[in-house]
Each structure stands twice: as structure tokens, then as C-alpha cells.
Scaffold this motif. Structure first.
Motif, mmCIF file in Angstrom:
data_model
loop_
_atom_site.group_PDB
_atom_site.id
_atom_site.type_symbol
_atom_site.label_atom_id
_atom_site.label_comp_id
_atom_site.label_asym_id
_atom_site.label_seq_id
_atom_site.Cartn_x
_atom_site.Cartn_y
_atom_site.Cartn_z
ATOM 1 N N CYS A 1 -2.418 0.916 3.808
ATOM 2 C CA CYS A 1 -1.792 -0.255 3.661
ATOM 3 C C CYS A 1 -2.639 -1.185 2.698
ATOM 4 N N ARG A 2 -3.555 -0.927 2.459
ATOM 5 C CA ARG A 2 -3.856 -1.987 1.737
ATOM 6 C C ARG A 2 -3.288 -2.090 0.148
ATOM 7 N N ALA A 3 -2.681 -0.079 -0.266
ATOM 8 C CA ALA A 3 -2.075 -0.277 -1.163
ATOM 9 C C ALA A 3 -0.674 -1.003 -1.391
ATOM 10 N N ALA A 4 -0.184 -0.840 -0.095
ATOM 11 C CA ALA A 4 0.488 -1.669 -0.482
ATOM 12 C C ALA A 4 0.738 -3.015 0.007
ATOM 13 N N GLU A 5 -0.224 -3.749 0.394
ATOM 14 C CA GLU A 5 -0.472 -5.224 0.191
ATOM 15 C C GLU A 5 -0.535 -5.114 -1.181
ATOM 16 N N ILE A 6 -1.194 -4.364 -1.869
ATOM 17 C CA ILE A 6 -2.281 -4.809 -3.142
ATOM 18 C C ILE A 6 -0.674 -4.637 -3.906
ATOM 19 N N ALA A 7 0.664 -4.037 -4.004
ATOM 20 C CA ALA A 7 1.419 -3.593 -4.779
ATOM 21 C C ALA A 7 3.090 -4.679 -4.179
ATOM 22 N N LEU A 8 2.766 -5.278 -2.766
ATOM 23 C CA LEU A 8 3.459 -6.365 -2.807
ATOM 24 C C LEU A 8 3.599 -7.610 -2.828
ATOM 25 N N ALA A 9 1.812 -8.006 -3.355
ATOM 26 C CA ALA A 9 1.199 -9.225 -3.198
ATOM 27 C C ALA A 9 1.805 -9.234 -4.712
ATOM 28 N N SER A 10 1.957 -9.587 -5.662
ATOM 29 C CA SER A 10 2.094 -10.236 -6.849
ATOM 30 C C SER A 10 3.929 -10.350 -6.422
ATOM 31 N N HIS A 11 4.685 -9.783 -5.962
ATOM 32 C CA HIS A 11 6.603 -10.180 -5.414
ATOM 33 C C HIS A 11 6.431 -11.123 -4.762
ATOM 34 N N LEU A 12 5.216 -11.656 -3.361
ATOM 35 C CA LEU A 12 5.106 -12.485 -3.149
ATOM 36 C C LEU A 12 4.474 -13.771 -3.407
ATOM 37 N N GLY A 13 4.286 -13.894 -4.490
ATOM 38 C CA GLY A 13 3.194 -15.065 -5.161
ATOM 39 C C GLY A 13 1.799 -14.894 -4.679
ATOM 40 N N ARG A 14 1.406 -14.141 -4.378
ATOM 41 C CA ARG A 14 -0.347 -14.365 -3.663
ATOM 42 C C ARG A 14 -0.540 -13.399 -4.424
ATOM 43 N N GLU A 15 -2.242 -13.274 -4.297
ATOM 44 C CA GLU A 15 -3.492 -12.697 -5.101
ATOM 45 C C GLU A 15 -3.664 -11.486 -4.860
ATOM 46 N N PRO A 16 -3.167 -10.274 -5.267
ATOM 47 C CA PRO A 16 -3.614 -9.426 -4.315
ATOM 48 C C PRO A 16 -4.905 -8.963 -4.085
ATOM 49 N N PRO A 17 -4.879 -8.633 -2.576
ATOM 50 C CA PRO A 17 -6.674 -8.255 -2.403
ATOM 51 C C PRO A 17 -7.458 -6.783 -2.969
ATOM 52 N N PRO A 18 -8.736 -6.927 -2.999
ATOM 53 C CA PRO A 18 -9.355 -5.612 -3.925
ATOM 54 C C PRO A 18 -9.032 -5.071 -3.107
ATOM 55 N N PRO A 19 -8.971 -2.910 -3.578
ATOM 56 C CA PRO A 19 -8.378 -2.277 -2.703
ATOM 57 C C PRO A 19 -10.088 -1.628 -1.877
ATOM 58 N N LEU A 20 -9.086 -0.747 -1.036
ATOM 59 C CA LEU A 20 -10.653 -0.516 0.087
ATOM 60 C C LEU A 20 -11.353 0.915 -0.678
ATOM 61 N N LEU A 21 -11.981 1.093 -1.139
ATOM 62 C CA LEU A 21 -13.142 2.041 -1.349
ATOM 63 C C LEU A 21 -13.799 3.089 -0.599
ATOM 64 N N PRO A 22 -13.941 4.478 -1.071
ATOM 65 C CA PRO A 22 -14.304 5.446 -0.236
ATOM 66 C C PRO A 22 -16.060 5.178 0.069
ATOM 67 N N LYS A 23 -16.625 5.694 1.255
ATOM 68 C CA LYS A 23 -17.980 5.288 0.878
ATOM 69 C C LYS A 23 -18.870 6.629 1.275
ATOM 70 N N ASP A 24 -19.035 7.547 0.871
ATOM 71 C CA ASP A 24 -19.189 8.274 0.983
ATOM 72 C C ASP A 24 -18.198 9.707 1.084
ATOM 73 N N PHE A 25 -17.559 9.595 0.136
ATOM 74 C CA PHE A 25 -16.100 10.314 -0.270
ATOM 75 C C PHE A 25 -15.039 10.336 1.103
ATOM 76 N N HIS A 26 -15.524 9.360 1.838
ATOM 77 C CA HIS A 26 -13.874 9.616 2.914
ATOM 78 C C HIS A 26 -14.425 7.674 3.782
#
Length: 136
Positions: free
Chosen positions: A109-134
């Protein structure tokens, strides 16, 4: 979408394409909800475990002649593999949970938010990163 079409922001082809995309998204969501709400029947897991145990109990009788004293080692290896596969199938039967093997829905969902942020004129949120490989 209807308001954007009435206001002239969205033309007829855009409205039709967006409507088809929304319908497809609704179908995918309904399918995921069916997967999430339909449990794996108990009889399936019971059959998998009983078949595995029966096979592992009868396997030494078939291997004692050809394998000799290595029979317990071979039976342990086969039992480990089959029981491991049974546990994996139980774990994967619930793909939308919070466990380590579940789908990383928050990251998707965060990846979708990032992809849509520029189309909505918003600042994209930072991507979620894995912790301990998950993602967890």
C-alpha cells in the motif's frame, strides 16, 4: 469521479477507463476478502498430516532391506521434509495475517501511495523498509 466528469476535469474516455479500473480493483478486493474469510477446511489439513504420518511409519518397512542400518536416517530426512511441507502449507493458507510469512500489505500500500502522490500533488511518503529481512 462523477463530479470530475461533470466539471469537465475528466473527459468521457478518461471516465470510462477510470471506471473500468475501479471495477477491476473492486473485483480484486472482493477476491482477497473471500480468501481472507474462507478458512482451509480442517479435513484437508487432517488428511495431509495423517497421510504424512502413515507414510513415515510405513517407510522403514520398505527401506530396511536396501538401506540397512541407515534406514532411521533416511526416514528422519523424509519425515522432516514432509512435515515441513505440511507446516508451510498451514502457514501459507492465511496470506493476510501479521506473521512473518504473510504478504507485506503495508509495504504494498505504501508503494501505491508513493506512486500516486505526484499525481495528487502531494509529497510522497517514505517507503517502508524491511527489518531483519522481512516486513513486520
Amino acid at each position: 469521479m462523477a463530479q470530475a466528469h461533470r466539471d469537465g476535469v475528466l473527459d468521457g474516455f478518461g471516465a470510462r477507463t477510470l471506471s473500468a479500473r475501479l471495477a477491476s480493483l473492486a473485483l480484486q478486493q472482493a477476491g482477497c476478502e473471500r480468501i481472507a474469510s474462507t478458512p482451509l477446511p480442517y479435513v484437508y489439513s487432517l488428511l495431509i498430516y495423517r497421510t504424512t504420518y502413515l507414510y513415515c511409519l510405513l517407510l522403514p518397512l520398505a527401506l530396511v532391506g536396501p538401506a540397512g542400518w541407515l534406514t532411521p536416517l533416511f526416514v528422519c530426512i523424509v519425515a522432516y521434509v514432509f512435515l515441513g511441507l505440511a507446516e508451510v502449507s498451514e502457514e501459507l493458507s492465511q496470506p493476510f495475517g501479521d506473521n512473518i510469512n504473510a504478504l507485506p500489505l503495508d509495504a504494498i500500500c505504501r508503494a501505491a501511495e508513493i506512486a500516486l502522490a505526484s499525481h495528487l500533488g502531494r509529497e510522497p511518503p517514505p517507503p517502508l523498509l524491511p527489518k531483519d529481512f522481512h516486513f513486520g
